[in-house]
Design a protein around this motif. Structure first.
Motif, mmCIF file in Angstrom:
data_model
loop_
_atom_site.group_PDB
_atom_site.id
_atom_site.type_symbol
_atom_site.label_atom_id
_atom_site.label_comp_id
_atom_site.label_asym_id
_atom_site.label_seq_id
_atom_site.Cartn_x
_atom_site.Cartn_y
_atom_site.Cartn_z
ATOM 1 N N CYS A 22 6.770 -8.291 -0.970
ATOM 2 C CA CYS A 22 5.629 -7.610 -1.583
ATOM 3 C C CYS A 22 5.574 -7.871 -3.130
ATOM 4 O O CYS A 22 4.125 -8.239 -3.533
ATOM 5 C CB CYS A 22 6.162 -5.957 -1.662
ATOM 6 S SG CYS A 22 6.189 -5.215 -0.193
ATOM 7 N N LEU A 23 6.610 -8.071 -3.911
ATOM 8 C CA LEU A 23 6.734 -8.695 -5.150
ATOM 9 C C LEU A 23 5.905 -10.095 -5.392
ATOM 10 O O LEU A 23 4.961 -10.496 -6.282
ATOM 11 C CB LEU A 23 8.025 -8.665 -5.860
ATOM 12 C CG LEU A 23 8.502 -7.548 -6.102
ATOM 13 C CD1 LEU A 23 9.790 -7.324 -6.825
ATOM 14 C CD2 LEU A 23 7.416 -6.642 -7.289
ATOM 15 N N LEU A 24 6.375 -10.895 -4.317
ATOM 16 C CA LEU A 24 5.725 -12.325 -4.259
ATOM 17 C C LEU A 24 4.469 -12.333 -3.985
ATOM 18 O O LEU A 24 3.542 -13.007 -4.751
ATOM 19 C CB LEU A 24 6.759 -13.113 -3.130
ATOM 20 C CG LEU A 24 6.116 -14.547 -2.921
ATOM 21 C CD1 LEU A 24 6.150 -15.491 -4.180
ATOM 22 C CD2 LEU A 24 6.557 -15.067 -1.586
ATOM 23 N N ALA A 25 4.115 -11.395 -3.024
ATOM 24 C CA ALA A 25 2.679 -11.544 -2.737
ATOM 25 C C ALA A 25 1.696 -10.845 -3.947
ATOM 26 O O ALA A 25 0.619 -11.534 -4.233
ATOM 27 C CB ALA A 25 2.312 -10.521 -1.559
ATOM 28 N N VAL A 26 2.043 -9.851 -4.820
ATOM 29 C CA VAL A 26 1.315 -9.362 -5.867
ATOM 30 C C VAL A 26 1.643 -10.413 -6.906
ATOM 31 O O VAL A 26 0.533 -10.839 -7.496
ATOM 32 C CB VAL A 26 2.050 -8.058 -6.486
ATOM 33 C CG1 VAL A 26 1.496 -7.532 -7.683
ATOM 34 C CG2 VAL A 26 1.905 -6.957 -5.303
ATOM 35 N N ALA A 29 -1.159 -13.218 -5.802
ATOM 36 C CA ALA A 29 -2.345 -12.965 -5.918
ATOM 37 C C ALA A 29 -2.817 -13.044 -7.518
ATOM 38 O O ALA A 29 -3.928 -13.136 -7.720
ATOM 39 C CB ALA A 29 -2.387 -11.738 -5.374
ATOM 40 N N LYS A 30 -1.824 -12.400 -8.344
ATOM 41 C CA LYS A 30 -2.407 -12.385 -9.945
ATOM 42 C C LYS A 30 -2.345 -13.490 -10.424
ATOM 43 O O LYS A 30 -3.165 -13.872 -11.283
ATOM 44 C CB LYS A 30 -1.221 -11.385 -10.554
ATOM 45 C CG LYS A 30 -1.624 -9.895 -10.273
ATOM 46 C CD LYS A 30 -0.699 -9.202 -11.270
ATOM 47 C CE LYS A 30 -0.829 -7.881 -10.768
ATOM 48 N NZ LYS A 30 -2.182 -7.162 -11.076
ATOM 49 N N LEU A 35 -7.232 -16.544 -4.409
ATOM 50 C CA LEU A 35 -6.144 -16.302 -3.368
ATOM 51 C C LEU A 35 -5.928 -14.785 -3.142
ATOM 52 O O LEU A 35 -5.497 -14.390 -2.004
ATOM 53 C CB LEU A 35 -4.770 -17.011 -3.484
ATOM 54 C CG LEU A 35 -4.780 -18.569 -3.547
ATOM 55 C CD1 LEU A 35 -3.461 -18.866 -3.785
ATOM 56 C CD2 LEU A 35 -5.387 -19.131 -2.329
ATOM 57 N N ALA A 36 -6.085 -14.065 -3.962
ATOM 58 C CA ALA A 36 -6.066 -12.366 -3.748
ATOM 59 C C ALA A 36 -6.461 -11.918 -2.610
ATOM 60 O O ALA A 36 -5.930 -11.212 -2.036
ATOM 61 C CB ALA A 36 -6.364 -11.711 -5.033
ATOM 62 N N ALA A 37 -7.725 -12.488 -2.176
ATOM 63 C CA ALA A 37 -8.125 -11.636 -0.917
ATOM 64 C C ALA A 37 -7.570 -12.389 0.236
ATOM 65 O O ALA A 37 -7.789 -11.708 1.339
ATOM 66 C CB ALA A 37 -9.804 -12.043 -0.944
ATOM 67 N N LEU A 53 0.713 1.943 -7.903
ATOM 68 C CA LEU A 53 0.022 1.066 -6.855
ATOM 69 C C LEU A 53 -0.992 0.456 -7.397
ATOM 70 O O LEU A 53 -1.274 -0.577 -6.592
ATOM 71 C CB LEU A 53 -0.320 2.233 -5.708
ATOM 72 C CG LEU A 53 0.831 2.823 -4.815
ATOM 73 C CD1 LEU A 53 0.217 3.853 -4.013
ATOM 74 C CD2 LEU A 53 1.658 1.793 -4.166
ATOM 75 N N SER A 54 -1.737 0.695 -8.262
ATOM 76 C CA SER A 54 -2.842 -0.323 -8.732
ATOM 77 C C SER A 54 -2.446 -1.682 -9.011
ATOM 78 O O SER A 54 -3.198 -2.517 -9.191
ATOM 79 C CB SER A 54 -3.486 0.229 -10.032
ATOM 80 O OG SER A 54 -2.688 0.303 -11.150
ATOM 81 N N ALA A 55 -1.108 -1.758 -9.096
ATOM 82 C CA ALA A 55 -0.546 -3.170 -9.487
ATOM 83 C C ALA A 55 -0.833 -4.112 -8.419
ATOM 84 O O ALA A 55 -0.859 -5.219 -8.493
ATOM 85 C CB ALA A 55 0.927 -3.152 -9.840
#
Length: 80
Positions: A22-26, A29-30, A35-37, A53-55
């Motif tokens: 989860c952290l890796l994905a966030v 994307a940041k 790549l975020a989408a 959750l907005s993070a």
């Protein structure tokens, strides 16, 4: 720098591995907004690893939980 990535799906194991994914994905994307989408994470019983959750806005994170598993419901406040 050139990054070519059509899609990235992260499907980790259970618990701690799911939280790391989860952290890796966030973070990915940041770091690479283009790549975020395309970043998707399928996490099985992840612990709560970020707030608010907005993070994770713009990142598809799907968490699969079992009602009897304590890990997804852990928090600092629950331990007091």
């Amino acid at each position: 720098k050139t990054v070519v990535l059509l899609a990235l799906s992260i499907a980790p194991g259970h618990s701690l591995g799911a939280g790391v994914a989860c952290l890796l994905a966030v973070l990915l994307a940041k770091e690479e907004e283009a790549l975020a989408a395309r970043v998707r994470c399928f996490a099985f019983a992840p612990p709560p690893v970020f707030a608010p959750l907005s993070a994770a806005r713009g990142v598809e994170v799907r968490a699969f939980l079992h009602g009897e598993d304590c890990v997804p419901f852990l928090s600092v406040d629950a331990g007091r």
